[in-house]
Design an enzyme around this catalytic site. Structure first.
Site, short mmCIF file in Angstrom:
data_model
loop_
_atom_site.label_atom_id
_atom_site.label_comp_id
_atom_site.label_asym_id
_atom_site.label_seq_id
_atom_site.Cartn_x
_atom_site.Cartn_y
_atom_site.Cartn_z
CG PHE A 11 -5.15 -4.56 -4.22
CD1 PHE A 11 -6.08 -5.18 -5.32
CD2 PHE A 11 -4.27 -5.62 -3.71
CE1 PHE A 11 -6.10 -6.32 -5.81
CE2 PHE A 11 -4.26 -6.90 -4.14
CZ PHE A 11 -5.28 -7.33 -5.34
CB THR A 36 -0.93 7.23 0.75
OG1 THR A 36 -1.44 5.91 0.36
CG2 THR A 36 -1.38 7.31 2.26
CB THR A 125 1.29 -9.56 5.48
OG1 THR A 125 2.17 -10.17 4.33
CG2 THR A 125 2.28 -8.95 6.41
CG ASP A 126 2.68 -14.37 2.92
OD1 ASP A 126 2.70 -13.24 2.83
OD2 ASP A 126 2.47 -15.32 2.08
CD GLU A 127 6.10 -9.44 2.30
OE1 GLU A 127 6.92 -8.74 2.80
OE2 GLU A 127 5.64 -9.23 1.28
CE1 TYR A 153 3.52 -4.04 4.18
CE2 TYR A 153 4.49 -6.21 3.61
CZ TYR A 153 3.31 -5.43 3.98
OH TYR A 153 2.06 -6.09 3.94
CE LYS A 157 0.30 -5.46 7.70
NZ LYS A 157 -1.02 -4.87 7.56
CG ASN A 183 -4.70 -10.65 -1.55
OD1 ASN A 183 -5.73 -10.25 -1.16
ND2 ASN A 183 -3.89 -11.42 -1.06
NE ARG A 276 11.05 -6.07 -3.30
CZ ARG A 276 9.87 -6.74 -3.12
NH1 ARG A 276 9.54 -7.95 -2.60
NH2 ARG A 276 9.19 -6.17 -4.02
P1 NAD Z 1 -2.46 -0.76 -0.83
O1 NAD Z 1 -1.32 -0.06 -0.53
O2 NAD Z 1 -3.08 -0.95 -2.27
O3 NAD Z 1 -3.63 0.25 -0.02
C1 NAD Z 1 -3.47 0.82 1.22
C2 NAD Z 1 -4.59 1.71 1.47
O4 NAD Z 1 -4.21 2.31 2.81
C3 NAD Z 1 -4.32 2.91 0.43
O5 NAD Z 1 -5.64 3.47 0.01
C4 NAD Z 1 -3.88 4.01 1.29
O6 NAD Z 1 -4.51 5.44 1.00
C5 NAD Z 1 -4.27 3.85 2.80
N1 NAD Z 1 -3.57 4.34 3.64
C6 NAD Z 1 -2.04 4.38 3.97
N2 NAD Z 1 -1.69 5.00 4.77
C7 NAD Z 1 -2.72 5.23 5.49
C8 NAD Z 1 -2.95 6.07 6.69
N3 NAD Z 1 -2.07 6.68 7.38
N4 NAD Z 1 -4.22 6.42 7.15
C9 NAD Z 1 -5.47 5.94 6.48
N5 NAD Z 1 -5.46 5.17 5.11
C10 NAD Z 1 -3.95 5.09 4.75
O7 NAD Z 1 -2.50 -2.01 0.20
P2 NAD Z 1 -3.15 -3.19 -0.19
O8 NAD Z 1 -2.20 -4.25 -0.72
O9 NAD Z 1 -4.62 -3.24 -0.47
O10 NAD Z 1 -2.93 -4.08 1.37
C11 NAD Z 1 -4.13 -3.72 2.32
C12 NAD Z 1 -3.70 -4.39 3.46
O11 NAD Z 1 -3.47 -5.89 3.22
C13 NAD Z 1 -2.34 -4.14 4.13
O12 NAD Z 1 -2.44 -4.07 5.57
C14 NAD Z 1 -1.43 -5.12 3.69
O13 NAD Z 1 -0.18 -4.96 4.82
C15 NAD Z 1 -2.09 -6.49 3.69
N6 NAD Z 1 -1.47 -7.58 2.75
C16 NAD Z 1 -1.66 -7.27 1.53
C17 NAD Z 1 -1.28 -8.23 0.63
C18 NAD Z 1 -1.04 -7.98 -0.78
O14 NAD Z 1 -0.78 -8.92 -1.62
N7 NAD Z 1 -1.35 -6.68 -1.36
C19 NAD Z 1 -1.08 -9.56 1.29
C20 NAD Z 1 -1.27 -9.75 2.49
C21 NAD Z 1 -1.49 -8.65 3.31
O1 TDX Z 2 9.39 -5.11 -10.63
C1 TDX Z 2 9.39 -6.13 -9.89
N1 TDX Z 2 10.08 -7.31 -10.09
C2 TDX Z 2 10.13 -8.35 -9.51
O2 TDX Z 2 10.80 -9.18 -9.85
C3 TDX Z 2 8.55 -6.06 -8.65
C4 TDX Z 2 7.67 -4.85 -8.02
C5 TDX Z 2 8.41 -7.15 -7.90
N2 TDX Z 2 9.50 -8.28 -8.39
C6 TDX Z 2 9.44 -9.48 -7.40
C7 TDX Z 2 9.45 -9.08 -6.02
C8 TDX Z 2 8.79 -10.46 -5.47
O3 TDX Z 2 9.51 -11.53 -5.30
O4 TDX Z 2 8.07 -10.11 -7.47
C9 TDX Z 2 7.45 -10.51 -6.23
C10 TDX Z 2 6.28 -9.90 -5.75
O5 TDX Z 2 6.66 -8.51 -5.48
P1 TDX Z 2 5.67 -7.44 -4.81
O6 TDX Z 2 4.34 -7.47 -5.84
O7 TDX Z 2 6.40 -6.10 -4.74
O8 TDX Z 2 5.05 -8.45 -3.61
P2 TDX Z 2 5.59 -8.80 -2.43
O9 TDX Z 2 6.92 -8.12 -2.03
O10 TDX Z 2 5.76 -10.32 -2.29
O11 TDX Z 2 4.75 -8.30 -1.23
C11 TDX Z 2 3.40 -8.49 -1.43
O12 TDX Z 2 3.05 -9.45 -0.81
C12 TDX Z 2 2.86 -9.50 0.66
C13 TDX Z 2 2.48 -7.15 -1.10
O13 TDX Z 2 2.97 -6.07 -1.75
C14 TDX Z 2 2.65 -7.11 0.59
O14 TDX Z 2 2.00 -5.80 0.88
C15 TDX Z 2 1.94 -8.18 1.18
O15 TDX Z 2 2.05 -8.14 2.57
#
Ligand code: NAD
Ligand code: TDX
Length: 339
Positions: A11, A36, A125-127, A153, A157, A183, A276
């Site tokens: 993403f 993956t 991440t903020d987590e 998770y 991180k 995001n 959760r």
């Molecule tokens: P995502 O799960 O959508 O994408 C992860 C990507 O990494 C995928 O394309 C997957 O194929 C690849 N990947 C996984 N394991 C791998 C490996 N061993 N080698 C090579 N590639 C591999 O994740 P995202 O939501 O795009 O998050 C990207 C980064 O941002 C992560 O490090 C996550 O912790 C961080 N992050 C995400 C959010 C969010 O809201 N999504 C917020 C803050 C930080």
């Molecule tokens: O089906 C659902 N129902 C629900 O109530 C899902 C999938 C989530 N939730 C809730 C759980 C959380 O409070 O919504 C909130 C957001 O959940 P997620 O989308 O799973 O995100 P979160 O757990 O907050 O983590 C995300 O933000 C920080 C990203 O997945 C992480 O990769 C990032 O680091």
């Protein structure tokens, strides 16, 4: 400049590659991604023919493979997005999170050390800060907030985050770290809250809200995150951590109701399900440092960003329908079947 982007078929990494190749067309971008379940090559179709882009299907834990790419490409910068990123999956099966998120980070940094102390940016991440109480809206995460994690998770991180700081202090690796809030936007895998609710709404399926839906997340449009990372990589101070977030806190249930309204569906679709395990209550970022040092501010307001995002899912049904028609169905049944 040649830049290695890991996790670019996911993403945020995918959005970053699109942003970067537009903003800096003179740069070469090399994507390392294992593909993956979360990686989708279809996300990268628009750049596949760009001569300044190369895709390598590779695990970031594969030291030999990663070293070979470094030898061939001689990168100036590495940005590590690759991770196992879904909290619920980490609760179900933590092992792969430790492997990719910690060992993979170490492998990428070892490669940076081996090929001339290459500039390294860690997408964290903020987590890693754990959570804040719901009844203290005056509290925010700053870069000084202690690391205090809740899920496998976030712990993986945090482990990676600490390793990055250790490589800076011990070996002098030129690193930066960004810790961003939730995001949303195009190419978001439909296991996460916003795309899952959009997809289920469009398919008139129940909308599974955990607990009472009162947990709060601080949402940022993905392009704003990409801009922040680009700024940090170019102008950030070495060894520093930057929080990234846009003061846009919302309770989950309000997000779900907003999506229902935008899509003209009924709130009867909402289904409250078992919470959760260890569910973090509230995330809220204080972005003062990145604003004051680098002039970053979020540009997309949530009201606009969510409309753009919903429109993207309407216009790109083939992208997410292909995902939810495959292996994802088994995941969905396992996670939500008896919840
Ligand atoms: P995502 O799960 O959508 O994408 C992860 C990507 O990494 C995928 O394309 C997957 O194929 C690849 N990947 C996984 N394991 C791998 C490996 N061993 N080698 C090579 N590639 C591999 O994740 P995202 O939501 O795009 O998050 C990207 C980064 O941002 C992560 O490090 C996550 O912790 C961080 N992050 C995400 C959010 C969010 O809201 N999504 C917020 C803050 C930080
Ligand atoms: O089906 C659902 N129902 C629900 O109530 C899902 C999938 C989530 N939730 C809730 C759980 C959380 O409070 O919504 C909130 C957001 O959940 P997620 O989308 O799973 O995100 P979160 O757990 O907050 O983590 C995300 O933000 C920080 C990203 O997945 C992480 O990769 C990032 O680091």
């Amino acid at each position: 400049m040649t830049i290695i982007v890991t996790g670019g078929a996911g993403f945020i990494g995918g959005n970053f590659i699109h942003y970067h190749l537009k903003k800096h067309p003179e740069d070469r971008v090399v994507c390392i991604d294992k593909l993956t379940y979360a990686g989708n090559l279809s996300t990268l179709v628009p750049v596949m023919d760009n001569p300044n882009f190369r895709f390598c299907k590779l695990d970031i834990c594969d030291r030999e493979g990663v070293f070979k790419v470094f030898e061939e490409e001689k990168p100036d910068t590495v940005i590590n997005f690759a991770a196992e990123s879904h909290v619920d999956r980490s609760i179900d099966n933590p092992g792969i999170f430790l492997q990719t998120n910690i060992i993979g980070t170490a492998t990428m940094m070892d490669s940076c050390r081996a090929f001339g102390n290459i500039r390294y940016h860690q997408v964290s991440t903020d987590e890693v800060y754990g959570d804040l109480p719901l009844d203290r809206p005056d509290l925010f995460f700053t870069e000084e907030t202690p690391i205090h994690t809740s899920s496998p998770y976030s712990s993986s991180k945090a482990g990676a985050d600490l390793l990055v700081q250790a490589y800076h202090r011990t070996y002098g690796l030129p690193v930066t770290i960004s810790r961003c809030s939730n995001n949303y936007g195009p190419y978001h895998f439909p296991e996460k809250l916003i795309p899952l609710m959009i997809a289920n709404c469009l398919n008139d399926k129940p909308l599974p809200v955990y607990g009472e839906g009162k947990n709060v997340r601080d949402w940022l449009y993905v392009e704003d995150h990409c801009k922040a990372i680009d700024l940090i990589v170019r102008k950030g101070r070495i060894g520093e951590v930057y929080n990234v977030g846009g003061h846009n806190e919302m309770a989950n249930i309000d997000i779900v109701k907003l999506i229902i309204k935008e899509l003209g569906k009924s709130e009867d679709l909402i289904t409250y399900v078992t919470d959760r395990k260890g569910h973090d209550l509230r995330y809220a970022i204080d972005p003062t440092k990145i604003h004051q040092e680098l002039g970053w501010l979020p540009e997309t307001k949530f009201a606009d960003g969510i409309k753009k995002t919903i429109q993207w899912y309407l216009d790109h049904r083939e992208w997410w329908e292909e995902i939810i028609s495959g292996e994802y169905q088994h995941y969905y049944e396992k996670m939500y079947g008896n919840r």
